[in-house]
Design a protein around this motif. Structure first.
Motif: not given
Length: 506
Positions: A59, A91-92, A94-100, A143
């Motif tokens: 995060s 946007l930030i 959601s991108s972090i969620s995918i990276i996670c 998110p």
């Protein structure tokens, strides 16, 4: 304004109600869970959870910056700016969620390298499933933080705290049947993941239907993102420090002492977690007010009075829990977790005694962030947290879970107590002499309950559920009466008696 004050009051009441529900549920549910899981599997769950929790660092501290920038746009009455802020944050995260999910998948593929040779073949298989579920659970929280921050910014504390209360209530009722049917830690984590999904959906529904929040993705300001990163980088460092202080001990114990030692530390850590959460019940609802004061006037005297007011309330609550645990903690732990967890009493004390000072001052963290003066704290804390690792490893090898807790205690005393009180007074502008004079006024109120507690510990030989319950009630009543007549000021007495008088009138 009156509605906001009512929301704060409702938020505080529901926060404490939620924590009380969580404590009562833990008192009933945890002993059953420990016995159904067994010490080894509970230790495995704690170990996997501590490792996966490091992914929360993705995060990068952005969630904590939302209120600062939201308050700025609200002060300027810039609704388009708020919408663009929402768009950037979604946007930030959601991108972090995918990276996670990607990072988590890599961790699952390298699980033997992470845990070394400390687990059995069956434990590795269980760890894989637990890790997968916990990663999905964590990915949903990113998110969700956007919607949760928006609810906080709008000061809609009633809905927010009600959701947490319901989550604390439903979690054990959904988990216990799965544990009884033999699904173990996997069933427990499955319920947690399901409730996280419900929480995400509920927050989204409330934000769109009741708050009518908007998201704008056109014309996003890259300069704002740069400013956010400068602000959040040091919050990110603080998150690393929290992970080192509260999660690394379990990982080190798993590497050097096995899952049984992790379980013993985990029981103490669970009590410490409840203690930490209880402290934020009051301060959380004042975060928007702190940001508003800094954005509009930056009045240090006003901030000091608010800081002290919240600190006194937190001291009264935490003082009851801490002193009560000192005198009744040994029979409580043996009864609650089992005699094999008796060392957890010492672990708990080493964790909660030094952390009490920063907990009664935790509104100061938000004041630092609102003033954008949280950098020095992050750097000093990081250095001390790293030192904690080097102190804890030899202590773990000598005295196991107690050594891990002792290393953390030393770091808390040096960084969170000595350094931070100097920093608040000299750099932030808080009048810490005034703060501690106000806290010291509680000393006369503590003499009688502590004297009674010492007599109970020394001569009562407390054992059994009934005895622990009766002596706890006796101690709470004596503490409450003494605090009311010898410790509370007029405003605090009105805060206590106001709801009582309303009930009597009705």
């Amino acid at each position: 304004m009156k509605n906001v004050i009512n929301q704060r009051k409702a938020g505080v009441i529901l926060s404490y109600a939620g924590e009380m529900v969580k404590i009562v549920v833990s008192l009933v549910y945890t002993p059953v869970m420990l016995r159904l899981l067994g010490q080894s599997e509970y230790g495995l769950y704690q170990l996997v959870y501590s490792v996966v929790s490091y992914l929360s660092l993705l995060s990068l501290g952005f969630g904590s910056s939302y209120l600062r920038f939201y308050s700025r746009y609200k002060a300027q009455k810039d609704e388009s700016g708020v919408a663009k802020l929402n768009g950037m944050f979604i946007l930030i995260f959601s991108s972090i969620s995918i990276i996670c999910i990607i990072c988590g998948s890599i961790m699952i593929g390298n699980i033997h390298n992470i845990f070394g040779t400390g687990l059995t073949k069956q434990e590795y298989e269980t760890a894989r499933v637990l890790m997968g579920l916990l990663i999905i659970n964590l990915a949903m929280t990113f998110p969700n933080s956007v919607f949760n921050c928006s609810i906080t910014a709008h000061e809609k504390f009633f809905f927010q705290k009600l959701l947490i209360l319901l989550q604390n209530l439903f979690s054990p009722f959904l988990t216990l049947p799965l544990l009884i049917m033999g699904y173990g830690s996997i069933g427990m984590v499955s319920v947690t993941t399901f409730l996280t999904f419900v929480l995400l959906f509920s927050n989204m529904f409330y934000c769109f239907k009741n708050l009518h929040i908007r998201f704008e993705f056109k014309g996003l300001q890259i300069s704002l993102l740069k400013e956010m990163w400068v602000f959040t980088f040091f919050i990110f460092l603080n998150q690393i420090i929290d992970q080192i202080n509260w999660s690394l001990d379990k990982f080190l114990l798993g590497r050097f002492a096995g899952t049984t030692a992790v379980a013993v530390y985990g029981v103490g850590g669970q009590i410490n977690t409840l203690y930490l959460q209880f402290s934020s019940s009051v301060s959380n609802v004042f975060v928007p007010k702190v940001n508003r004061i800094v954005a509009e006037t930056n009045d240090d005297e006003q901030l000091t009075k608010l800081f002290t007011k919240v600190g006194r309330i937190q001291f009264m609550v935490l003082g009851l829990i801490l002193s009560g645990f000192v005198f009744l903690g040994t029979p409580f732990v043996k009864l609650w977790a089992g005699s094999e967890y008796s060392e957890s009493y010492v672990v708990t004390l080493l964790l909660i005694i030094p952390v009490t000072v920063p907990l009664i001052q935790n509104l100061g963290i938000e004041i630092q962030r609102a003033k954008n003066m949280h950098k020095a704290r992050a750097i000093i804390y990081l250095a001390i947290a790293i030192a904690n690792v080097f102190i804890s490893i030899p202590l773990i090898k000598v005295i196991g879970p107690t050594g891990a807790a002792l290393g953390t205690a030393i770091s808390l005393i040096v960084g969170n107590i000595i350094f931070m009180n100097w920093y608040y007074h000299v750099r932030i502008g808080m009048n810490m002499i005034y703060f501690w004079k106000e806290i010291a006024k509680f000393i006369p109120a503590l003499i009688t309950p502590c004297g009674v507690g010492f007599l109970i510990m020394k001569f009562a030989h407390v054992s059994g559920i009934f005895n622990v319950f009766i002596y706890s009630i006796i101690y709470m009543v004596i503490y409450g009466i003494s605090m009311y007549f010898l410790g509370m000021n007029t405003e605090e007495k009105n805060l206590v008696m106001g709801p009582v008088k309303k009930i009597i009138r009705r």
